[in-house]
Design a protein around this motif. Sequence first.
Motif, PDB file in Angstrom:
ATOM      1  N   UNK A 174       0.825  -1.213   0.000  1.00 45.47           N
ATOM      2  CA  UNK A 174       0.000   0.000   0.000  1.00 45.47           C
ATOM      3  C   UNK A 174       0.856   1.258   0.000  1.00 45.47           C
ATOM      4  N   UNK A 175       1.987   1.211   0.718  1.00 49.19           N
ATOM      5  CA  UNK A 175       2.867   2.382   0.737  1.00 49.19           C
ATOM      6  C   UNK A 175       3.403   2.694  -0.660  1.00 49.19           C
ATOM      7  N   UNK A 176       3.716   1.646  -1.430  1.00 53.81           N
ATOM      8  CA  UNK A 176       4.173   1.860  -2.808  1.00 53.81           C
ATOM      9  C   UNK A 176       3.065   2.440  -3.678  1.00 53.81           C
ATOM     10  N   UNK A 177       1.842   2.156  -3.326  1.00 58.16           N
ATOM     11  CA  UNK A 177       0.693   2.726  -4.040  1.00 58.16           C
ATOM     12  C   UNK A 177       0.440   4.177  -3.626  1.00 58.16           C
ATOM     13  N   UNK A 178       1.160   4.635  -2.593  1.00 62.79           N
ATOM     14  CA  UNK A 178       0.992   6.020  -2.136  1.00 62.79           C
ATOM     15  C   UNK A 178      -0.008   6.178  -1.009  1.00 62.79           C
ATOM     16  N   UNK A 179      -0.231   5.098  -0.245  1.00 68.68           N
ATOM     17  CA  UNK A 179      -1.226   5.136   0.832  1.00 68.68           C
ATOM     18  C   UNK A 179      -0.632   4.709   2.174  1.00 68.68           C
ATOM     19  N   UNK A 231       3.093  12.455  -2.212  1.00 71.18           N
ATOM     20  CA  UNK A 231       3.424  11.250  -2.988  1.00 71.18           C
ATOM     21  C   UNK A 231       2.314  11.013  -4.007  1.00 71.18           C
ATOM     22  N   UNK A 232       2.672  10.524  -5.175  1.00 61.44           N
ATOM     23  CA  UNK A 232       1.651  10.199  -6.175  1.00 61.44           C
ATOM     24  C   UNK A 232       0.946   8.909  -5.779  1.00 61.44           C
ATOM     25  N   UNK A 233      -0.371   8.864  -5.998  1.00 57.16           N
ATOM     26  CA  UNK A 233      -1.128   7.637  -5.728  1.00 57.16           C
ATOM     27  C   UNK A 233      -1.246   6.830  -7.032  1.00 57.16           C
ATOM     28  N   UNK A 234      -0.945   5.531  -6.933  1.00 56.48           N
ATOM     29  CA  UNK A 234      -0.961   4.671  -8.127  1.00 56.48           C
ATOM     30  C   UNK A 234      -2.369   4.506  -8.680  1.00 56.48           C
ATOM     31  N   UNK A 235      -3.342   4.466  -7.777  1.00 52.36           N
ATOM     32  CA  UNK A 235      -4.757   4.342  -8.170  1.00 52.36           C
ATOM     33  C   UNK A 235      -5.576   5.262  -7.278  1.00 52.36           C
ATOM     34  N   UNK A 236      -6.791   5.592  -7.708  1.00 53.78           N
ATOM     35  CA  UNK A 236      -7.634   6.432  -6.854  1.00 53.78           C
ATOM     36  C   UNK A 236      -8.281   5.587  -5.749  1.00 53.78           C
ATOM     37  N   UNK A 237      -8.925   6.260  -4.806  1.00 52.90           N
ATOM     38  CA  UNK A 237      -9.493   5.556  -3.648  1.00 52.90           C
ATOM     39  C   UNK A 237     -10.519   4.515  -4.060  1.00 52.90           C
ATOM     40  N   UNK A 238     -11.346   4.875  -5.041  1.00 51.97           N
ATOM     41  CA  UNK A 238     -12.414   3.967  -5.449  1.00 51.97           C
ATOM     42  C   UNK A 238     -11.830   2.674  -6.028  1.00 51.97           C
ATOM     43  N   UNK A 264     -10.213   0.593  -3.224  1.00 48.12           N
ATOM     44  CA  UNK A 264     -11.188  -0.149  -2.429  1.00 48.12           C
ATOM     45  C   UNK A 264     -11.660  -1.392  -3.177  1.00 48.12           C
ATOM     46  N   UNK A 265     -11.870  -1.239  -4.477  1.00 48.34           N
ATOM     47  CA  UNK A 265     -12.303  -2.396  -5.269  1.00 48.34           C
ATOM     48  C   UNK A 265     -11.214  -3.471  -5.301  1.00 48.34           C
ATOM     49  N   UNK A 266      -9.978  -3.009  -5.400  1.00 53.09           N
ATOM     50  CA  UNK A 266      -8.823  -3.917  -5.391  1.00 53.09           C
ATOM     51  C   UNK A 266      -8.755  -4.685  -4.071  1.00 53.09           C
ATOM     52  N   UNK A 267      -8.857  -3.955  -2.959  1.00 50.92           N
ATOM     53  CA  UNK A 267      -8.762  -4.578  -1.637  1.00 50.92           C
ATOM     54  C   UNK A 267      -9.934  -5.522  -1.367  1.00 50.92           C
ATOM     55  N   UNK A 279       1.164  -3.258 -14.054  1.00 51.64           N
ATOM     56  CA  UNK A 279       0.558  -4.438 -14.700  1.00 51.64           C
ATOM     57  C   UNK A 279      -0.970  -4.335 -14.785  1.00 51.64           C
ATOM     58  N   UNK A 280      -1.524  -3.274 -14.230  1.00 49.47           N
ATOM     59  CA  UNK A 280      -2.985  -3.147 -14.205  1.00 49.47           C
ATOM     60  C   UNK A 280      -3.462  -2.252 -15.343  1.00 49.47           C
ATOM     61  N   UNK A 281      -4.411  -2.746 -16.119  1.00 52.99           N
ATOM     62  CA  UNK A 281      -5.047  -1.918 -17.150  1.00 52.99           C
ATOM     63  C   UNK A 281      -6.301  -1.313 -16.520  1.00 52.99           C
ATOM     64  N   UNK A 282      -6.085  -0.207 -15.797  1.00 54.25           N
ATOM     65  CA  UNK A 282      -7.168   0.309 -14.956  1.00 54.25           C
ATOM     66  C   UNK A 282      -8.372   0.773 -15.757  1.00 54.25           C
ATOM     67  N   UNK A 283      -8.130   1.453 -16.882  1.00 52.44           N
ATOM     68  CA  UNK A 283      -9.284   1.929 -17.659  1.00 52.44           C
ATOM     69  C   UNK A 283     -10.066   0.760 -18.232  1.00 52.44           C
TER      70      UNK A 283
END
Length: 198
Positions: free
Chosen positions: A7-12, A129-136, A139-142, A175-179
């Motif tokens: 999570x820290x690497x994700x910016x959280x 720090x930049x966040x790798x993904x947004x909160x929404x 949360x879906x990931x977790x 590795x994630x194709x978020x869109x």
Amino acid sequence: SAGSVTLEDYGYAVSCGPIVHNRDKGLTEGIRRRQKSAVPLIWGHVIKPGACVEPASRQTQPGEGKITFVSTKRSTPPIRQPSIVLQRTTSGDQAKRIRAGFVHQSWIDKYGGFYGENHVVVISPIEGQDQAVDLKTLLRLLSSCAVDRRLRLLLSSNSVNITALRALTLPDPSQLDLSGMSGLDDNAFSAAIEKAYQ
């Protein structure tokens, strides 16, 4: 390596709510209005999976009018940005370990921040720090089966602790194709996460 993204690497950052309600002298009951040197407390019972959290008091549900406020005159500052909040204790028969919702920007705008009680874990963006993904997306990931399976291996009880969440391995964000993933149903989303782990 793929095994070292957290999570820290994700910016959280992950923290536990500092407020023990029956020992804290700085709690007051109020009505739904901003206070000068106090912010609402987030109780574990108001957290519903995937939903925005609303303030309440210990005995009431959100929307019933009463709110527990916490004095900000203390060494730990309140959290002043949108975050994910999750229940620290879950029942063993729950399908997923993580029961988590959001504190939305509208809460921050209205009340100026929040504290969690000690049964609440907070995942918030690390400032600067930049966040790798947004909160929404986070949360879906977790909440996905792929991540849930890995989290269970780190937990010795029904309690979700911050040590486990900080150690939890997440897929490399590159590795994630978020869109492409946003339109997937939960099963397909989890399969895509599983693939990203490899």
